[in-house]
Write an enzyme that holds these catalytic residues in place. Structure first.
Site, PDB file in Angstrom:
ATOM      1  N   HIS A 224     -13.891   1.244   2.763  1.00 42.61           N
ATOM      2  CA  HIS A 224     -13.919   1.218   4.227  1.00 42.61           C
ATOM      3  C   HIS A 224     -15.313   1.910   4.507  1.00 42.61           C
ATOM      4  CE1 HIS A 224     -12.327   2.306   8.460  1.00 42.61           C
ATOM      5  NE2 HIS A 224     -13.542   1.814   8.632  1.00 42.61           N
TER       6      HIS A 224
ATOM      7  N   CYS B  93      -6.724   6.988   4.809  1.00 44.64           N
ATOM      8  CA  CYS B  93      -6.145   7.588   5.931  1.00 44.64           C
ATOM      9  C   CYS B  93      -6.681   8.923   6.198  1.00 44.64           C
ATOM     10  CB  CYS B  93      -4.468   7.387   5.946  1.00 44.64           C
ATOM     11  SG  CYS B  93      -3.872   7.805   7.592  1.00 44.64           S
TER      12      CYS B  93
ATOM     13  N   LYS C 274      -7.866   1.851  -2.024  1.00 42.93           N
ATOM     14  CA  LYS C 274      -8.769   1.703  -0.690  1.00 42.93           C
ATOM     15  C   LYS C 274      -9.133   3.171  -0.380  1.00 42.93           C
ATOM     16  CE  LYS C 274      -8.363   0.225   4.020  1.00 42.93           C
ATOM     17  NZ  LYS C 274      -7.886   0.856   5.039  1.00 42.93           N
TER      18      LYS C 274
ATOM     19  N   GLN D  67       1.029  -1.193  -0.053  1.00 42.09           N
ATOM     20  CA  GLN D  67       0.065  -0.096  -0.013  1.00 42.09           C
ATOM     21  C   GLN D  67       0.854   1.288  -0.022  1.00 42.09           C
ATOM     22  OE1 GLN D  67      -2.542   1.786   3.213  1.00 42.09           O
ATOM     23  NE2 GLN D  67      -4.112   1.355   2.048  1.00 42.09           N
TER      24      GLN D  67
HETATM   25  C1  LIG Z   1      -3.033   0.313  13.859  1.00 46.33           C
HETATM   26  C2  LIG Z   1      -3.503   0.401  12.751  1.00 46.33           C
HETATM   27  C3  LIG Z   1      -3.205   0.918  11.472  1.00 46.33           C
HETATM   28  C4  LIG Z   1      -3.806   1.213  10.231  1.00 46.33           C
HETATM   29  N1  LIG Z   1      -2.821   1.542   9.226  1.00 46.33           N
HETATM   30  C5  LIG Z   1      -3.680   1.514   7.929  1.00 46.33           C
HETATM   31  C6  LIG Z   1      -2.966   1.678   6.832  1.00 46.33           C
HETATM   32  O1  LIG Z   1      -1.713   1.900   6.923  1.00 46.33           O
HETATM   33  N2  LIG Z   1      -3.590   1.756   5.844  1.00 46.33           N
HETATM   34  C7  LIG Z   1      -4.896   1.818   5.541  1.00 46.33           C
HETATM   35  O2  LIG Z   1      -5.562   1.732   4.568  1.00 46.33           O
HETATM   36  N3  LIG Z   1      -5.574   1.544   6.676  1.00 46.33           N
HETATM   37  C8  LIG Z   1      -5.167   1.447   7.927  1.00 46.33           C
HETATM   38  N4  LIG Z   1      -5.573   1.326   8.977  1.00 46.33           N
HETATM   39  C9  LIG Z   1      -7.217   1.128   9.022  1.00 46.33           C
HETATM   40  C10 LIG Z   1      -7.441  -0.468   8.617  1.00 46.33           C
HETATM   41  O3  LIG Z   1      -6.942  -0.925   7.378  1.00 46.33           O
HETATM   42  C11 LIG Z   1      -9.101  -0.711   8.280  1.00 46.33           C
HETATM   43  O4  LIG Z   1      -9.703   0.108   7.437  1.00 46.33           O
HETATM   44  C12 LIG Z   1      -9.867  -0.150   9.525  1.00 46.33           C
HETATM   45  O5  LIG Z   1      -9.264  -0.721  11.057  1.00 46.33           O
HETATM   46  C13 LIG Z   1     -11.293  -0.881   9.676  1.00 46.33           C
HETATM   47  O6  LIG Z   1     -11.296  -2.225   9.225  1.00 46.33           O
HETATM   48  P1  LIG Z   1     -11.276  -3.083  10.371  1.00 46.33           P
HETATM   49  O7  LIG Z   1     -12.839  -3.085  11.351  1.00 46.33           O
HETATM   50  O8  LIG Z   1     -11.717  -4.535   9.966  1.00 46.33           O
HETATM   51  O9  LIG Z   1     -10.241  -3.008  11.487  1.00 46.33           O
HETATM   52  C14 LIG Z   1      -5.132   0.863  10.300  1.00 46.33           C
HETATM   53  C15 LIG Z   1      -5.881   0.548  11.331  1.00 46.33           C
HETATM   54  C16 LIG Z   1      -5.063   0.365  12.479  1.00 46.33           C
HETATM   55  C17 LIG Z   1      -5.826  -0.159  13.672  1.00 46.33           C
END
Ligand SMILES: Cc1cc2nc3c(=O)[nH]c(=O)nc-3n(C[C@H](O)[C@H](O)[C@H](O)COP(=O)(O)O)c2cc1C
Length: 322
Positions: free
Chosen positions: A154, A83, A122, A53
Site C-alpha cells: 500500500h 492495518c 501486505k 488474510q
Molecule cells: C472498509 C475497509 C476495510 C479494509 N480492511 C482491510 C483489511 O482487512 N485488510 C487490509 O489489508 N486492508 C484493508 N483495507 C485497506 C485496503 O485493502 C486498501 O489497502 C486501501 O483501501 C487502499 O487501497 P484502495 O485505494 O484501492 O482502496 C480496508 C479498506 C476499507 C475501505
C-alpha cells in the site's frame, strides 16, 4: 477488507472476473484458533482463487492458522502488516509490525514451513517518522529471506497516532515511485501495488513495471469495473456479457442463501454499485435499499429491483415499464 469482502461479496465478485485474485477480510489468529472457525473461514468453491488474510504476530500461531487455512483450500495466505487501527496496534500486529522487520521475517518463515500455497505480506511504505527508503527495504529484505512469495505494498505511510484508519487511507500521500524503486531493487520478488488505483487503465500502466495491482475501494464501490479485468488484463471474455446478466446469474446463489436463513440485504448490500451509466441504475439501488432490508425480504425484491434496469448489452434486453 473488513466488513466488505465477506463470502457473499467474494461470490458476487467472482461472477464479474474469473481471473482476479480475491482476498478475504483480515481475520486474526485469535479468531481462527479460538473463534467460530467454520463460519469465519467459510468460502464457496466458486470463489477460487481466493487468499485468506491473517492478522497476528506470533510465528507459531500464524503457522497454525496458515495450515488450517491451506487445509480448507485457500489458495494463498497473506499476512497483514498494514492495518493501523488502535485495536490492531494493541494486539501488536498490522502496520506497527513495519517497525519489527525481523519478527515479520520469522512469521513468514514459520508460515512457509507449514504450507505449500504461497505466503504473501501486505505492508505500507513505512509508519510514523520512518524513512520509507530504509523501512520498506529492510522489511522487504527480511521477508524475502524468509521466502515470501509476493509483497503487496500500500503505497503510502500509516500514521499510528493522530489519524483514523479512514484518514490513513487518504491523508498520507501516495508514493508509487517508491514501489517502482523497490521492484527495481528486487527484480525476482513479485511486487504488487495497492492504493488509489481507480481504473483498469491505471492498473495496466502499473503492470508495465510491477507484477500485480490490488484494487480495494474502487473494486468494491464500483464492481462494474471488475468486468473489464478479464478482457483488458487477461485477453479473455468477461464471464457475462453485461452487468445485468451477471446479476441474474446471482439469483440461484441468493435463493440458496435465503433458504439457509441469510438475510437478502446481507448479500445485496454488496451489489448496489453494479450498474453504471445504465438506465434504471438509481431505481435499482433505491429499490434494494428500501425493500431488501425489510424483515423477510425474499428473492422477489431482488427480481423487482433488477426489472428496473435496462440491459444494454445482454441478450434479454428489454425496456422495463417502471
Ligand atoms: C472498509 C475497509 C476495510 C479494509 N480492511 C482491510 C483489511 O482487512 N485488510 C487490509 O489489508 N486492508 C484493508 N483495507 C485497506 C485496503 O485493502 C486498501 O489497502 C486501501 O483501501 C487502499 O487501497 P484502495 O485505494 O484501492 O482502496 C480496508 C479498506 C476499507 C475501505
Amino acid at each position: 477488507m473488513m466488513e466488505w469482502t465477506d463470502r457473499h461479496c467474494r461470490f458476487f465478485h467472482r461472477l464479474l472476473t474469473r481471473r482476479a485474485l480475491i482476498y478475504t477480510e483480515m481475520i486474526t489468529t485469535g479468531a481462527v484458533l479460538h473463534g467460530d472457525r467454520a463460519r469465519l473461514l467459510a468460502h464457496d468453491p466458486a470463489e477460487h482463487p481466493v487468499a485468506l488474510q491473517i492478522g497476528g504476530s506470533d510465528p507459531a500461531k500464524l503457522a497454525q492458522c496458515a495450515r488450517i487455512a491451506a487445509d480448507l483450500g485457500y489458495d494463498e495466505i497473506n499476512l497483514n502488516v498494514g492495518c493501523p487501527s488502535d485495536r490492531v496496534q494493541e494486539g501488536r500486529f498490522g502496520a506497527c509490525l513495519m517497525a519489527e522487520p525481523d519478527l515479520v521475517g520469522d512469521c513468514v518463515a514459520a508460515m512457509k514451513a507449514g504450507v505449500r500455497v504461497p505466503v504473501t505480506v501486505k505492508c505500507r511504505i513505512g509508519i510514523d517518522d520512518q524513512d520509507p527508503e530504509a523501512a520498506l527495504e529492510i522489511l522487504t529484505g527480511a521477508v524475502e529471506q524468509a521466502g515470501v512469495d509476493a509483497l503487496i505494498v500500500h503505497a503510502r505511510k500509516a500514521w499510528l497516532e493522530g489519524l483514523s484508519p479512514r484518514e490513513n487511507r487518504e491523508v498520507p500521500p501516495l508514493d508509487y515511485d517508491r514501489v517502482y524503486r523497490l521492484k527495481a531493487a528486487h527484480p525476482t520478488l513479485p511486487v504488487v501495488l495497492n492504493g488509489g488505483v481507480t481504473g483498469l487503465a491505471q492498473a495496466a500502466a502499473h503492470l508495465k513495471r510491477l507484477d500485480g495491482v490490488m484494487m480495494g475501494r474502487a473494486a468494491y464501490q464500483e464492481p462494474w469495473r471488475l468486468m473489464d479485468v478479464d478482457p483488458m488484463l487477461f485477453g479473455m471474455d468477461a464471464p457475462y456479457v453485461s452487468a445485468k446478466t451477471a446479476a441474474e446469474a446471482l439469483i440461484p446463489y441468493l435463493e440458496r442463501e435465503l433458504a439457509r436463513g441469510t438475510r437478502l440485504h446481507a448479500i445485496t448490500r454488496h451489489i448496489l454499485g453494479l450498474f453504471r451509466g445504465v438506465p434504471g441504475a438509481r431505481a435499482f439501488r433505491r429499490h434494494l435499499a428500501t425493500e431488501a432490508v425489510k424483515p423477510g425480504a425474499d428473492i422477489a425484491a431482488f427480481r423487482a429491483a433488477l426489472a428496473l434496469v435496462v440491459d444494454l448489452d445482454g441478450a434479454m434486453a428489454h425496456i422495463p415499464a417502471a
